[in-house]
Scaffold this active site. Structure first.
Site, PDB file in Angstrom:
ATOM      1  N   HIS A 169       0.509  -1.912   0.021  1.00 41.34           N
ATOM      2  CA  HIS A 169      -0.286   0.275  -0.210  1.00 41.34           C
ATOM      3  C   HIS A 169       1.055   0.949   0.308  1.00 41.34           C
ATOM      4  CE1 HIS A 169       1.227  -0.243   4.055  1.00 41.34           C
ATOM      5  NE2 HIS A 169       0.968  -1.118   4.191  1.00 41.34           N
ATOM      6  N   ASN A 219      -7.937  24.616   9.010  1.00 40.05           N
ATOM      7  CA  ASN A 219      -7.435  24.112   7.411  1.00 40.05           C
ATOM      8  C   ASN A 219      -7.805  22.174   7.699  1.00 40.05           C
ATOM      9  OD1 ASN A 219      -5.767  22.813   5.339  1.00 40.05           O
ATOM     10  ND2 ASN A 219      -4.523  22.033   6.902  1.00 40.05           N
ATOM     11  N   THR A 220      -8.633  22.593   6.726  1.00 42.98           N
ATOM     12  CA  THR A 220      -9.064  20.460   6.846  1.00 42.98           C
ATOM     13  C   THR A 220      -8.516  20.490   5.129  1.00 42.98           C
ATOM     14  OG1 THR A 220     -10.528  18.690   6.041  1.00 42.98           O
ATOM     15  CG2 THR A 220     -11.403  20.768   6.092  1.00 42.98           C
TER      16      THR A 220
END
Ligand SMILES: [Fe+2]
Length: 608
Positions: free
Chosen positions: A17, A567-568
């Site tokens: 991954h 903030n995202t």
């Protein structure tokens, strides 16, 4: 002087991954990006990072033929150390164990045939991977086939060594010690490192599977109805809503112990060993069943109401993790004195744990790299190999804007699409005004971030003073639970006034360490403070590292007296961060956001 391409290959027995690529020239990272940004599938499992490689080479003005080495954050030889445990897990598989326990003469032949066929398949797979990895050359050939024109050697760096290098080299510490904790590397899931005389990481201690804190936390996360290897942040955020209770903590103590003075100061193998599945992965079905028996309560299904029982289990798991890692740091410091601690591996994503470590007297300083999980293996492996070429890899990373910039000129794109837009003289002031007016702003600026967090390149911004912004931003990003707080981007020069324990000049540029918010600030910025424990997960922003983003927060500060913004990450539900201008525009119009800023060009949903 060398050009080293670091990769996390993402295929065929290698780490599967989070494939990524990173280019290091003369010891300095010049470009890095995850393959998911191109494939648009989160974590891009099983994909060779071909597009990421193409990007980083272009960014560095090089071709494959110019490389001095390819560095892989995974060791083919060390993989063979898995064989004994994997064979043991295979033979202990419940199907085979059930057959073995059958009374003589009572064999269920069709079931026996099925179980043996499944075991044979797994054994065949194991032998295939063994053949692939028995010599480094065969593994190297597999990589080289995917990099046409490669003349340089492929070098394998042990998984935990690559994690350690990604933390120790950029930390800027004189005598760094690296703690690495994750689910599983080749066979190890915990290790401790210092620096050898030649400046390379030197392993001091190692903990192998099944004693894996990463598996432990993933198992709890699955039991709580979140997705393991993805939803651990939800378990962590849920924990402060719970409390110590005998049912949860007492039961967990049966399978997870802290043993402060032992060589391994914790032991979770009682939980992990019975749950080892294919290729030593965590068999989440078995883990959940085991935990259901332990807690004498069925697992939570996704979407079910979260009860006190769930909150208390999250609390117990987080408490255990913090005690286990604290004991590990203390035992290391007992031998060496207070540490200049660096911390990497997937467990280092736990920002509440990092808050605890930051406050330990045994850890004088703490550095957690932004890409601390497996995406950062490409960076760590490349730094490690660059150092072996004689380059100095100790370059600080004050920001992580190492990925691709806009793929096309935003103004031209918007004109072609007949979307009204404008370029104000002072974009920072205009963004600040919109934020203070309660607008949600999608902010796309410069090169995109490497690592799991949006850090002011592909960010969604809002006013942290307004509690209603949590619901409004949730409508835009669509995938967060209301009880999970957002993090702020904060002017670095004001961090110590807002946060407890932050020193003037302290750096925390990656949103990986939680801080306690000062009482006088907590009620002023409710949208970014955890209601249960008054913590926040901030990004400290400096004018040197991110001038445009710093200007926006400064303008907001001037306007409101608050030196931070919510903030995202700028992405659609279940997608990686937006990469192209078209993706950004599409997401803007399919969302409830009000303003889109593409490298200084503004698009508004309402006329100004
Ligand atoms: Fe790892």
């Amino acid at each position: 002087m060398s050009a080293v391409l670091g990769i996390n290959p993402g295929f065929g027995g290698f780490n599967y991954h989070d494939p990524s690529a990173c280019l290091v020239i003369d010891g300095k990272p010049v470009a890095a990006v995850e393959e998911e940004r191109f494939t648009r599938v989160k974590s891009a499992p099983g994909v060779f990072p071909a597009q990421a490689v193409e990007y980083v080479l272009n960014a560095g003005g090089l071709t494959v033929a110019d490389l001095d080495a390819v560095a892989v954050g995974y060791s083919s030889d060390a993989w063979l150390e898995r064989l004994p445990l994997e064979t043991r897990a295979l033979l202990a598989h419940p199907d085979l164990a059930a057959l073995a326990a059958t009374a003589p003469g009572a064999l269920d032949v069709p079931r026996a045939r099925e179980a043996l066929a499944a075991a044979t398949r797994r054994l065949g797979d194991l032998l295939h991977r063994t053949a692939l990895f028995e010599t480094g050359e065969r593994a190297a050939e597999r990589i080289a086939e995917r990099l046409p024109g490669l003349r340089a050697p492929v070098r394998f760096v042990r998984h935990h060594r690559a994690h350690a290098a990604s933390a120790m080299h950029p930390a800027g510490f004189a005598d760094p010690v690296a703690l690495v904790l994750d689910g599983l590397g080749e066979i190890e899931c915990g290790s401790l490192w210092d620096t050898a005389a030649d400046g390379a990481p030197r392993q001091l201690r190692r903990t192998d599977l099944p004693n894996s804190l990463g598996y432990f936390y993933a198992a709890i996360t699955e039991y709580l109805g979140f997705k393991g290897w993805e939803g651990e942040g939800k378990t962590m955020a849920l924990a402060p809503y719970g409390h110590a209770d005998a049912a949860a903590s007492g039961a967990l103590a049966e399978l997870a112990h802290v043993v402060p003075d032992a060589p391994d100061p914790y032991d979770v193998s009682g939980l992990v060993l019975p749950c080892l599945g294919e290729q030593l992965s965590l068999d989440t079905g078995r883990a959940v069943a085991l935990l259901a028996e332990l807690f004498q309560a069925p697992p939570r299904r996704p979407g079910d109401t979260l009860t006190e029982h769930h909150r208390n289990i999250a609390w117990a798991a987080q408490d255990f993790l913090e005690r286990a890692v604290t004991a590990t740091v203390r035992s290391a410091a007992a031998e060496r004195g207070p540490l200049e601690l660096t911390f990497a591996g997937g467990v280092a994503l736990n920002c509440k744990l990092n808050l605890v470590l930051r406050q330990l007297p045994e850890a004088r300083r703490l550095y957690v790299p932004g890409p601390c999980s497996d995406t950062g293996l490409s960076l760590g492996a490349a730094l490690d190999v660059a150092a072996s070429h004689g380059d100095d890899p100790r370059h600080p990373l004050p920001h992580l804007a190492l990925g691709p910039g806009a793929d096309t000129d935003p103004e031209k794109y918007l004109t072609t699409m007949t979307i009204p837009h404008h370029r104000p003289a002072d974009p920072a002031a205009e963004v600040a005004r919109h934020l203070a007016d309660g607008k949600v702003v999608m902010w796309y600026q410069g090169r995109c971030e490497f690592g799991p967090r949006a850090l002011g390149s592909r960010s969604i911004l809002a006013d942290p003073r307004r509690e209603d912004m949590v619901a409004k931003v949730n409508e835009v990003v669509k995938h967060r639970e209301l009880w999970r707080p957002f993090g702020p981007s904060l002017l670095a020069e004001h961090a110590h006034t807002v946060l407890k324990g932050a020193e003037p000049g302290e750096q925390a540029p990656y949103m990986v360490v939680a801080y306690q918010v000062r009482e006088e600030w907590a009620e002023r910025i409710p949208a970014v403070v955890h209601t249960a424990d008054a913590t926040t997960r901030p990004q400290f922003v400096t004018a040197q590292a991110l001038p445009d983003y710093h200007a926006v927060i400064s303008a907001f500060h001037q306007l409101t007296g608050v030196p931070l913004v919510l903030n995202t990450s700028f992405n659609d539900k279940d997608e990686p961060l937006v990469r192209t201008v078209a993706q950004a525009v599409r997401h803007f119009y399919s969302s409830a956001a009000d303003v889109l800023v593409l490298d200084g060009t503004f698009v508004l949903k309402e006329a100004p």
